[in-house]
Design a protein around this motif. Structure first.
Motif, PDB file in Angstrom:
ATOM      1  N   HIS A 158       1.007  10.926  -8.852  1.00  0.00           N
ATOM      2  CA  HIS A 158       1.480  11.736  -9.978  1.00  0.00           C
ATOM      3  C   HIS A 158       0.227  12.254 -10.681  1.00  0.00           C
ATOM      4  N   VAL A 159       0.196  13.553 -10.935  1.00  0.00           N
ATOM      5  CA  VAL A 159      -0.934  14.146 -11.645  1.00  0.00           C
ATOM      6  C   VAL A 159      -0.453  14.552 -13.037  1.00  0.00           C
ATOM      7  N   ASP A 160      -1.093  13.994 -14.047  1.00  0.00           N
ATOM      8  CA  ASP A 160      -0.754  14.319 -15.426  1.00  0.00           C
ATOM      9  C   ASP A 160      -1.110  15.787 -15.689  1.00  0.00           C
ATOM     10  N   PRO A 161      -0.138  16.593 -16.106  1.00  0.00           N
ATOM     11  CA  PRO A 161      -0.419  18.026 -16.287  1.00  0.00           C
ATOM     12  C   PRO A 161      -1.446  18.326 -17.385  1.00  0.00           C
ATOM     13  N   LYS A 162      -1.584  17.432 -18.353  1.00  0.00           N
ATOM     14  CA  LYS A 162      -2.536  17.675 -19.445  1.00  0.00           C
ATOM     15  C   LYS A 162      -3.940  17.213 -19.083  1.00  0.00           C
ATOM     16  N   THR A 163      -4.045  15.988 -18.575  1.00  0.00           N
ATOM     17  CA  THR A 163      -5.370  15.420 -18.299  1.00  0.00           C
ATOM     18  C   THR A 163      -5.842  15.686 -16.871  1.00  0.00           C
ATOM     19  N   HIS A 164      -4.924  16.071 -16.008  1.00  0.00           N
ATOM     20  CA  HIS A 164      -5.184  16.278 -14.571  1.00  0.00           C
ATOM     21  C   HIS A 164      -5.606  14.984 -13.882  1.00  0.00           C
ATOM     22  N   LYS A 165      -5.356  13.867 -14.532  1.00  0.00           N
ATOM     23  CA  LYS A 165      -5.687  12.565 -13.945  1.00  0.00           C
ATOM     24  C   LYS A 165      -4.564  12.148 -13.001  1.00  0.00           C
ATOM     25  N   ALA A 166      -4.950  11.726 -11.794  1.00  0.00           N
ATOM     26  CA  ALA A 166      -3.971  11.309 -10.783  1.00  0.00           C
ATOM     27  C   ALA A 166      -3.833   9.796 -10.786  1.00  0.00           C
ATOM     28  N   THR A 167      -2.598   9.347 -10.670  1.00  0.00           N
ATOM     29  CA  THR A 167      -2.332   7.918 -10.515  1.00  0.00           C
ATOM     30  C   THR A 167      -1.380   7.752  -9.338  1.00  0.00           C
ATOM     31  N   PRO A 168      -1.593   6.716  -8.525  1.00  0.00           N
ATOM     32  CA  PRO A 168      -0.696   6.534  -7.375  1.00  0.00           C
ATOM     33  C   PRO A 168       0.689   6.098  -7.835  1.00  0.00           C
ATOM     34  N   LEU A 169       1.693   6.547  -7.124  1.00  0.00           N
ATOM     35  CA  LEU A 169       3.039   6.028  -7.351  1.00  0.00           C
ATOM     36  C   LEU A 169       3.006   4.548  -6.964  1.00  0.00           C
ATOM     37  N   PRO A 170       4.003   3.752  -7.367  1.00  0.00           N
ATOM     38  CA  PRO A 170       3.921   2.290  -7.170  1.00  0.00           C
ATOM     39  C   PRO A 170       3.508   1.866  -5.758  1.00  0.00           C
ATOM     40  N   LEU A 171       2.611   0.864  -5.742  1.00  0.00           N
ATOM     41  CA  LEU A 171       2.043   0.338  -4.501  1.00  0.00           C
ATOM     42  C   LEU A 171       2.681  -0.997  -4.137  1.00  0.00           C
ATOM     43  N   LYS A 172       2.900  -1.203  -2.855  1.00  0.00           N
ATOM     44  CA  LYS A 172       3.445  -2.467  -2.369  1.00  0.00           C
ATOM     45  C   LYS A 172       2.377  -3.566  -2.391  1.00  0.00           C
ATOM     46  N   TYR A 173       1.155  -3.217  -2.020  1.00  0.00           N
ATOM     47  CA  TYR A 173       0.049  -4.186  -1.962  1.00  0.00           C
ATOM     48  C   TYR A 173      -1.152  -3.652  -2.747  1.00  0.00           C
ATOM     49  N   PRO A 174      -1.062  -3.620  -4.079  1.00  0.00           N
ATOM     50  CA  PRO A 174      -2.153  -3.000  -4.853  1.00  0.00           C
ATOM     51  C   PRO A 174      -3.507  -3.670  -4.677  1.00  0.00           C
ATOM     52  N   LYS A 175      -3.534  -4.966  -4.480  1.00  0.00           N
ATOM     53  CA  LYS A 175      -4.819  -5.675  -4.363  1.00  0.00           C
ATOM     54  C   LYS A 175      -5.525  -5.392  -3.039  1.00  0.00           C
ATOM     55  N   SER A 176      -4.768  -5.053  -2.013  1.00  0.00           N
ATOM     56  CA  SER A 176      -5.392  -4.821  -0.705  1.00  0.00           C
ATOM     57  C   SER A 176      -5.294  -3.368  -0.249  1.00  0.00           C
ATOM     58  N   VAL A 177      -4.995  -2.461  -1.185  1.00  0.00           N
ATOM     59  CA  VAL A 177      -4.795  -1.054  -0.806  1.00  0.00           C
ATOM     60  C   VAL A 177      -6.033  -0.451  -0.145  1.00  0.00           C
ATOM     61  N   ASN A 178      -7.226  -0.755  -0.643  1.00  0.00           N
ATOM     62  CA  ASN A 178      -8.432  -0.153  -0.049  1.00  0.00           C
ATOM     63  C   ASN A 178      -8.717  -0.707   1.338  1.00  0.00           C
ATOM     64  N   LYS A 179      -8.399  -1.965   1.556  1.00  0.00           N
ATOM     65  CA  LYS A 179      -8.554  -2.541   2.900  1.00  0.00           C
ATOM     66  C   LYS A 179      -7.591  -1.850   3.870  1.00  0.00           C
ATOM     67  N   LEU A 180      -6.356  -1.654   3.433  1.00  0.00           N
ATOM     68  CA  LEU A 180      -5.361  -0.973   4.267  1.00  0.00           C
ATOM     69  C   LEU A 180      -5.778   0.475   4.532  1.00  0.00           C
ATOM     70  N   ARG A 181      -6.290   1.137   3.520  1.00  0.00           N
ATOM     71  CA  ARG A 181      -6.752   2.521   3.688  1.00  0.00           C
ATOM     72  C   ARG A 181      -7.911   2.584   4.687  1.00  0.00           C
ATOM     73  N   ARG A 182      -8.832   1.649   4.576  1.00  0.00           N
ATOM     74  CA  ARG A 182      -9.990   1.617   5.479  1.00  0.00           C
ATOM     75  C   ARG A 182      -9.539   1.465   6.929  1.00  0.00           C
ATOM     76  N   GLN A 183      -8.491   0.675   7.169  1.00  0.00           N
ATOM     77  CA  GLN A 183      -7.999   0.440   8.532  1.00  0.00           C
ATOM     78  C   GLN A 183      -7.503   1.719   9.205  1.00  0.00           C
ATOM     79  N   VAL A 184      -7.102   2.705   8.404  1.00  0.00           N
ATOM     80  CA  VAL A 184      -6.632   3.966   8.988  1.00  0.00           C
ATOM     81  C   VAL A 184      -7.629   5.103   8.762  1.00  0.00           C
ATOM     82  N   GLY A 185      -8.847   4.754   8.354  1.00  0.00           N
ATOM     83  CA  GLY A 185      -9.908   5.753   8.220  1.00  0.00           C
ATOM     84  C   GLY A 185      -9.893   6.528   6.920  1.00  0.00           C
ATOM     85  N   MET A 186      -9.221   6.002   5.902  1.00  0.00           N
ATOM     86  CA  MET A 186      -9.159   6.703   4.619  1.00  0.00           C
ATOM     87  C   MET A 186     -10.262   6.245   3.681  1.00  0.00           C
TER      88      MET A 186
END
Length: 197
Positions: A158-186
């Motif tokens: 979701h991108v705030d229209p005023k601040t243009h700051k993006a926040t992810p929609l709810p995550l299933k595994y917030p603590k390991s999201v970067n590890k999961l992203r790394r596994q798929v090359g993100m």
């Protein structure tokens, strides 16, 4: 060198040449996907122009109507392609064609069951290194969000229209999201979110 070794090497080289030649790209399907993708992107680009108040030959209403029509027609074609070929991987339509099909399927939000079928077939191709695993992750999140479930990789934001700051929609595994992203090359989630600013 021994004659048997020379013969074996010649045979291996000949076999490799034959197997490489037997994998034939479907150029008709590649052209079809290219046309569909251009149609998919045209109205999105026009919409961006209208939103930025840039010159466009179309007003917002006509852009949105044509965009919806393009997506509907592409969805019909994408379903035919999936039924005939399964998920079109690199071996069938090259990387470009495979990613064009993915983008079109990604935009079929009104038929989540279809997106789910694409995901299942794409997963098989990803396992064979015959499709893009980062795109697979993007579609995983898209389907989960479309089903009102928590996403895995944090790609839907979701991108705030005023601040243009993006926040992810709810995550299933917030603590390991970067590890999961790394596994798929993100890239890390924080860097991805900054790209929306």
């Amino acid at each position: 060198m021994k004659p048997q070794l020379i013969i074996a090497l010649i045979f291996l080289g000949f076999s490799y040449t034959l197997s490489a030649q037997s994998i034939k790209k479907d150029t008709v399907l590649m052209r079809r996907l290219d046309t569909m993708f251009k149609y998919d992107q045209f109205w999105r680009k026009e919409y961006a122009k209208v939103m930025r108040k840039e010159k466009s030959a179309y007003d917002e209403d006509s852009v949105q109507k044509n965009w919806a029509t393009a997506d509907s027609l592409n969805e019909i074609e994408a379903k035919k392609i999936l039924k005939a070929y399964g998920y079109p991987g690199y071996d069938l339509v090259n990387e470009k064609g495979s990613e064009q099909f993915w983008a079109i399927a990604q935009h079929c939000d009104d038929d989540v069951a279809f997106q789910d079928r694409v995901l299942k077939l794409m997963k098989v191709q990803v396992a064979k290194n015959n499709a893009n695993k980062e795109n697979y992750a993007l579609l995983v999140d898209r389907v989960l969000v479309n089903k009102h479930q928590k996403q895995i990789y944090g790609t839907q934001v979701h991108v705030d229209p005023k601040t243009h700051k993006a926040t992810p929609l709810p995550l299933k595994y917030p603590k390991s999201v970067n590890k999961l992203r790394r596994q798929v090359g993100m890239e890390p989630l924080e860097k991805y979110l900054k790209s929306f600013e």
